[in-house]
Write a protein that holds these residues in place. Structure first.
Motif, short mmCIF file in Angstrom:
data_model
loop_
_atom_site.label_atom_id
_atom_site.label_comp_id
_atom_site.label_asym_id
_atom_site.label_seq_id
_atom_site.Cartn_x
_atom_site.Cartn_y
_atom_site.Cartn_z
N PRO A 154 0.59 -5.00 -2.07
CA PRO A 154 0.17 -6.24 -2.63
C PRO A 154 0.50 -5.90 -4.20
O PRO A 154 0.37 -4.74 -4.63
CB PRO A 154 -1.49 -5.88 -2.38
N ILE A 155 0.73 -7.14 -5.03
CA ILE A 155 1.12 -6.89 -6.25
C ILE A 155 0.31 -6.25 -7.07
O ILE A 155 0.51 -5.62 -8.27
CB ILE A 155 1.59 -8.31 -6.78
N ASP A 156 -1.07 -6.37 -7.10
CA ASP A 156 -2.19 -6.11 -7.69
C ASP A 156 -2.15 -4.38 -7.89
O ASP A 156 -2.33 -3.88 -8.95
CB ASP A 156 -3.44 -6.52 -7.36
N ILE A 157 -1.87 -3.71 -6.81
CA ILE A 157 -1.88 -2.28 -6.87
C ILE A 157 -0.83 -1.85 -7.89
O ILE A 157 -0.77 -0.79 -8.16
CB ILE A 157 -2.10 -1.51 -5.45
N CYS A 158 0.17 -2.45 -7.76
CA CYS A 158 1.34 -2.12 -8.72
C CYS A 158 0.88 -2.05 -10.16
O CYS A 158 1.27 -1.00 -10.83
CB CYS A 158 2.70 -2.98 -8.47
N TYR A 159 0.02 -3.18 -10.46
CA TYR A 159 -0.36 -2.92 -11.81
C TYR A 159 -1.66 -2.26 -12.29
O TYR A 159 -1.82 -1.57 -13.15
CB TYR A 159 -0.90 -4.38 -12.30
N GLN A 160 -2.32 -1.86 -10.87
CA GLN A 160 -3.40 -0.65 -11.11
C GLN A 160 -2.53 0.69 -11.46
O GLN A 160 -2.99 1.32 -12.22
CB GLN A 160 -4.07 -0.41 -9.84
N LEU A 161 -1.29 0.77 -10.76
CA LEU A 161 -0.49 2.03 -11.07
C LEU A 161 0.04 1.99 -12.53
O LEU A 161 -0.05 3.03 -13.10
CB LEU A 161 0.43 2.04 -10.04
N VAL A 162 0.31 0.87 -13.07
CA VAL A 162 0.68 0.76 -14.41
C VAL A 162 -0.36 1.11 -15.34
O VAL A 162 -0.11 1.85 -16.26
CB VAL A 162 1.32 -0.64 -14.66
N GLY A 163 -1.80 0.90 -15.12
CA GLY A 163 -2.67 1.00 -15.79
C GLY A 163 -2.93 2.66 -15.81
O GLY A 163 -3.32 2.94 -16.77
N ARG A 164 -2.89 3.27 -14.70
CA ARG A 164 -3.33 4.44 -14.40
C ARG A 164 -2.36 5.54 -15.30
O ARG A 164 -2.31 6.40 -16.16
CB ARG A 164 -3.19 4.97 -12.94
N MET A 165 -0.97 4.94 -15.18
CA MET A 165 0.10 5.68 -15.94
C MET A 165 -0.06 5.53 -17.43
O MET A 165 0.21 6.41 -18.12
CB MET A 165 1.40 5.25 -15.42
N ARG A 166 -0.42 4.24 -18.00
CA ARG A 166 -0.46 4.17 -19.45
C ARG A 166 -1.72 4.86 -19.87
O ARG A 166 -1.60 5.46 -20.93
CB ARG A 166 -0.72 2.74 -19.48
N LEU A 167 -2.62 4.93 -19.08
CA LEU A 167 -4.07 5.72 -19.56
C LEU A 167 -3.66 7.32 -19.79
O LEU A 167 -4.18 7.86 -20.58
CB LEU A 167 -5.09 5.58 -18.75
N HIS A 168 -2.81 7.70 -18.68
CA HIS A 168 -2.67 9.13 -18.73
C HIS A 168 -1.51 9.95 -19.10
O HIS A 168 -1.14 10.99 -19.15
CB HIS A 168 -3.02 9.66 -17.17
N TRP A 169 -0.42 8.88 -19.51
CA TRP A 169 0.84 9.29 -19.87
C TRP A 169 0.95 10.26 -21.06
O TRP A 169 0.29 9.90 -22.18
CB TRP A 169 1.88 8.13 -20.04
N LYS A 170 1.47 11.44 -20.92
CA LYS A 170 1.79 12.19 -22.26
C LYS A 170 3.25 12.79 -22.02
O LYS A 170 3.72 13.35 -21.26
CB LYS A 170 0.71 13.55 -22.06
N GLY A 171 3.89 12.79 -23.40
CA GLY A 171 5.15 13.22 -23.53
C GLY A 171 6.06 12.50 -22.85
O GLY A 171 5.99 11.31 -22.66
N PHE A 172 7.39 13.16 -22.50
CA PHE A 172 8.67 12.52 -22.20
C PHE A 172 8.39 12.06 -20.44
O PHE A 172 8.71 11.17 -20.09
CB PHE A 172 9.80 13.42 -22.31
N ASP A 173 7.85 13.23 -19.71
CA ASP A 173 7.93 12.82 -18.16
C ASP A 173 6.36 12.29 -17.64
O ASP A 173 6.30 12.29 -16.64
CB ASP A 173 8.19 13.98 -17.60
N GLY A 174 5.60 12.20 -18.73
CA GLY A 174 4.26 11.85 -18.22
C GLY A 174 3.10 12.87 -18.44
O GLY A 174 1.87 12.66 -18.54
N GLY A 175 3.45 14.07 -18.18
CA GLY A 175 2.65 15.18 -18.19
C GLY A 175 1.90 15.49 -16.61
O GLY A 175 2.16 14.60 -15.84
N SER A 176 1.33 16.41 -16.56
CA SER A 176 0.46 16.97 -15.27
C SER A 176 -0.38 15.97 -15.01
O SER A 176 -0.54 15.75 -13.76
CB SER A 176 -0.06 18.48 -15.36
N ARG A 177 -1.31 15.49 -15.94
CA ARG A 177 -2.37 14.47 -15.46
C ARG A 177 -1.62 13.33 -14.88
O ARG A 177 -2.15 12.79 -13.65
CB ARG A 177 -3.21 14.34 -16.38
#
Length: 200
Positions: A154-177
């Motif tokens: 479902p398309i909505d879970i892709c945007y859920q993933l986008v939100g989770r990544m945006r919230l927790h992303w750190k540094g170049f590769d996103g970081g451990s979280r």
């Protein structure tokens, strides 16, 4: 303690979400989503409204399905896609009449200028492409050391993933979280996904 000070200590209860169409209160345990094809956005919907637009299948609003499929036979070169991260999703935009490729990152969903021939390689490399519903479903790809995984979701879970990544992303590769969130997300998808012949 005065009432004036107490209000700074007692957190307010979150406002309940409401259906974008009929304003009914939505369940705390999850609800349906609709794609607003005019605004190119997602709208929350109660169960009756979700069922109504699921049956119509046309018009401004389209109900997001709840099916998860997987294809273990995907053949595609990630390098040819030239996407800088290891996750991307593709959906067919009915207004543009073409595939749109997006990937998650610290700024949200970034559209990738994928070469049309590379898109065709993705479509030719998976049997899920022929099952993809425009606007409401996506082909979700993930590159790992074991190869490229492909899911129809479902398309909505892709945007859920986008939100989770945006919230927790750190540094170049996103970081451990962010990497932990990504692993948890794909564990959930893999647990729900079935081969097309299992749901035929």
């Amino acid at each position: 303690m005065t009432a004036g000070l107490r209000r700074f200590l007692a957190p307010r209860a979150p406002e309940p979400e409401h259906c974008a169409l009929c304003s009914a209160a939505l369940s705390e345990h999850g609800h349906r989503h609709l794609v607003d094809t005019e605004r190119r956005s997602l709208a929350c919907a109660c169960t009756p409204c979700g069922l109504l637009f699921e049956q119509s299948g046309t018009g401004r609003y389209r109900a997001v399905p709840d099916r998860y499929l997987t294809d273990h036979r995907l053949q595609v070169s990630w390098e040819r896609l030239q996407i800088p991260v290891g996750v991307a999703f593709f959906f067919r935009n009915s207004d543009l009449d073409r595939l749109v490729a997006l990937y998650p990152g610290p700024a949200g969903a970034t559209e990738s200028e994928v070469d049309p021939e590379a898109w065709e390689a993705v479509l030719a490399g998976t049997r899920l492409a022929g099952l993809l519903e425009p606007d409401v479903e996506a082909l979700l790809l993930r590159r790992t050391r074991d190869g490229v995984s492909c899911y129809l979701v479902p398309i909505d879970i892709c945007y859920q993933l986008v939100g989770r990544m945006r919230l927790h992303w750190k540094g170049f590769d996103g970081g451990s979280r962010a990497q932990a969130e990504l692993a948890e997300f794909f564990e959930h998808v893999a647990a729900r996904a079935k081969a097309p012949e299992e749901v035929a």
